[in-house]
Write a protein that holds these residues in place. Sequence first.
Motif, PDB file in Angstrom:
ATOM      1  N   LEU A 117      -6.848  -8.466   3.877  1.00 46.50           N
ATOM      2  CA  LEU A 117      -6.799  -8.218   2.443  1.00 46.50           C
ATOM      3  C   LEU A 117      -6.450  -6.746   2.257  1.00 46.50           C
ATOM      4  CD1 LEU A 117     -10.040 -10.160   1.464  1.00 46.50           C
ATOM      5  CD2 LEU A 117      -7.678 -10.913   1.099  1.00 46.50           C
ATOM      6  N   VAL A 118      -5.409  -6.453   1.477  1.00 42.75           N
ATOM      7  CA  VAL A 118      -4.877  -5.087   1.440  1.00 42.75           C
ATOM      8  C   VAL A 118      -4.968  -4.424   0.071  1.00 42.75           C
ATOM      9  CG1 VAL A 118      -3.324  -5.520   3.383  1.00 42.75           C
ATOM     10  CG2 VAL A 118      -2.506  -5.916   1.046  1.00 42.75           C
ATOM     11  N   CYS A 173     -13.483  -0.235   0.509  1.00 39.91           N
ATOM     12  CA  CYS A 173     -12.028  -0.333   0.479  1.00 39.91           C
ATOM     13  C   CYS A 173     -11.391   0.772   1.326  1.00 39.91           C
ATOM     14  CB  CYS A 173     -11.527  -0.268  -0.957  1.00 39.91           C
ATOM     15  SG  CYS A 173     -11.918  -1.754  -1.926  1.00 39.91           S
ATOM     16  N   ASP A 190      -7.363  -4.180  -3.801  1.00 37.24           N
ATOM     17  CA  ASP A 190      -8.365  -4.576  -4.785  1.00 37.24           C
ATOM     18  C   ASP A 190      -7.946  -3.930  -6.097  1.00 37.24           C
ATOM     19  OD1 ASP A 190     -10.562  -5.605  -6.073  1.00 37.24           O
ATOM     20  OD2 ASP A 190     -12.023  -4.232  -5.179  1.00 37.24           O
ATOM     21  N   ARG A 246       0.811  -1.219   0.000  1.00 35.61           N
ATOM     22  CA  ARG A 246       0.000   0.000   0.000  1.00 35.61           C
ATOM     23  C   ARG A 246       0.843   1.268   0.000  1.00 35.61           C
ATOM     24  NH1 ARG A 246      -3.747  -2.165   4.856  1.00 35.61           N
ATOM     25  NH2 ARG A 246      -1.656  -2.909   5.436  1.00 35.61           N
ATOM     26  N   ILE A 280      -7.969  -0.863   2.375  1.00 37.47           N
ATOM     27  CA  ILE A 280      -7.595  -1.624   1.184  1.00 37.47           C
ATOM     28  C   ILE A 280      -7.171  -0.648   0.093  1.00 37.47           C
ATOM     29  CG2 ILE A 280      -8.479  -3.136  -0.641  1.00 37.47           C
ATOM     30  CD1 ILE A 280     -10.399  -4.298   1.486  1.00 37.47           C
ATOM     31  N   ARG A 281      -5.982  -0.854  -0.465  1.00 35.26           N
ATOM     32  CA  ARG A 281      -5.469   0.031  -1.509  1.00 35.26           C
ATOM     33  C   ARG A 281      -6.059  -0.368  -2.849  1.00 35.26           C
ATOM     34  NH1 ARG A 281      -0.834   3.436  -1.908  1.00 35.26           N
ATOM     35  NH2 ARG A 281      -1.361   4.898  -3.573  1.00 35.26           N
ATOM     36  N   ILE A 334     -15.435  -8.859  -1.052  1.00 37.80           N
ATOM     37  CA  ILE A 334     -14.246  -8.726  -0.206  1.00 37.80           C
ATOM     38  C   ILE A 334     -14.627  -8.930   1.254  1.00 37.80           C
ATOM     39  CG2 ILE A 334     -12.438  -7.153   0.563  1.00 37.80           C
ATOM     40  CD1 ILE A 334     -12.689  -5.770  -2.188  1.00 37.80           C
ATOM     41  N   GLY A 347      -4.569  -9.895  -1.489  1.00 41.46           N
ATOM     42  CA  GLY A 347      -5.580  -8.987  -1.990  1.00 41.46           C
ATOM     43  C   GLY A 347      -6.435  -9.696  -3.011  1.00 41.46           C
ATOM     44  N   GLN A 393     -13.100 -11.608   3.847  1.00 41.20           N
ATOM     45  CA  GLN A 393     -12.342 -11.115   4.993  1.00 41.20           C
ATOM     46  C   GLN A 393     -12.928 -11.592   6.312  1.00 41.20           C
ATOM     47  OE1 GLN A 393      -9.273  -8.739   5.035  1.00 41.20           O
ATOM     48  NE2 GLN A 393      -9.437 -10.282   6.639  1.00 41.20           N
TER      49      GLN A 393
END
Length: 314
Positions: free
Chosen positions: A176-177, A215, A179, A8, A220-221, A165, A156, A169
């Motif tokens: 999860l980092v 996100c 999408d 990220r 989430i990046r 997601i 991810g 998760q």
Amino acid sequence: MTAPPDIRAHRLLYGCMGLGGGWDTLPYTAEDVGRAEAAVEAALAAGITAFDHADIYRFGKSEAVFGEVLARAPGLRERITVQTKCGIRLPEGGRVGHYDLRAASIVRRVEESLARLRTDTVDVLLLHRPDPLADPDEIAGALTSLHSQGLVRQFGVSNMSGPQIASLQARLEVPLVVDQLEMSLAHRDWVEAGVLFNTPAAAGTGWPPGTLEHCAAAGIRLQAWGALARGRFTEGDDTPAGRLVADLARSKGTTPQTVLLWWLQRHPAGIAPVVGTTRPERIRACADAVSGETRLSHEEWYELWVAARGTPLP
């Protein structure tokens, strides 16, 4: 090997789908390796240190030629972040193309990617597309096992909605980092959906509501594939949007490619574009988007959007 930065932290990634020759099962050539080396060198020169793969790219040859590049450059692996994907099975023989996120398939695909990439660890693994037949608990078990063995550091998804997601998760302790979605000045459903809500045009976007918001809330990046719109606005494009991109590039002392990337990066969702061109000069043209301020004003961002859509905002 020293762990690389959190994925990220990267503002821009190099997409390796074009490396490795043709979309066939023929062996890659020395020329293919040379082109891959030139692309990697151009990315590094531009300040890009995250490289995006998938097990299916060029039937595995993209990963394989990248592994050859790593083998020829001692110390390079420790300087970069390697991301790959699994979950798509290409047509083969009489078998149709399909998605496969069964646990055994995930583990096998990761092992094959590690062998092709000639590395002991994948820094980031993305699930390439949703598999309607997949058991989320089974997926979570496979990812947990890969993480506990040190084979994958971060996880991810790609082409998944916020609810998909969240469902995965809820069964997974490892966060999860990422999408990764198609996002560009040409492919604008992700931004159009937000302003077309409560208008007759809303049904035409096909964008799952709440994905950007989910996100952002979950840390989430977002990564944008197709970020340069396949050259649509930068290859001598004489449309209003193409002319505006060129004018902004000249006025800001940068390149048209950078203007397109800034348009994505300017959005508060925190979008990290993936640059997939194999031409070294186009890769180097993205350098101003790697670090520093995104130099598009509020009004310029909207001007680009309206020019690309061809009609006023509602």
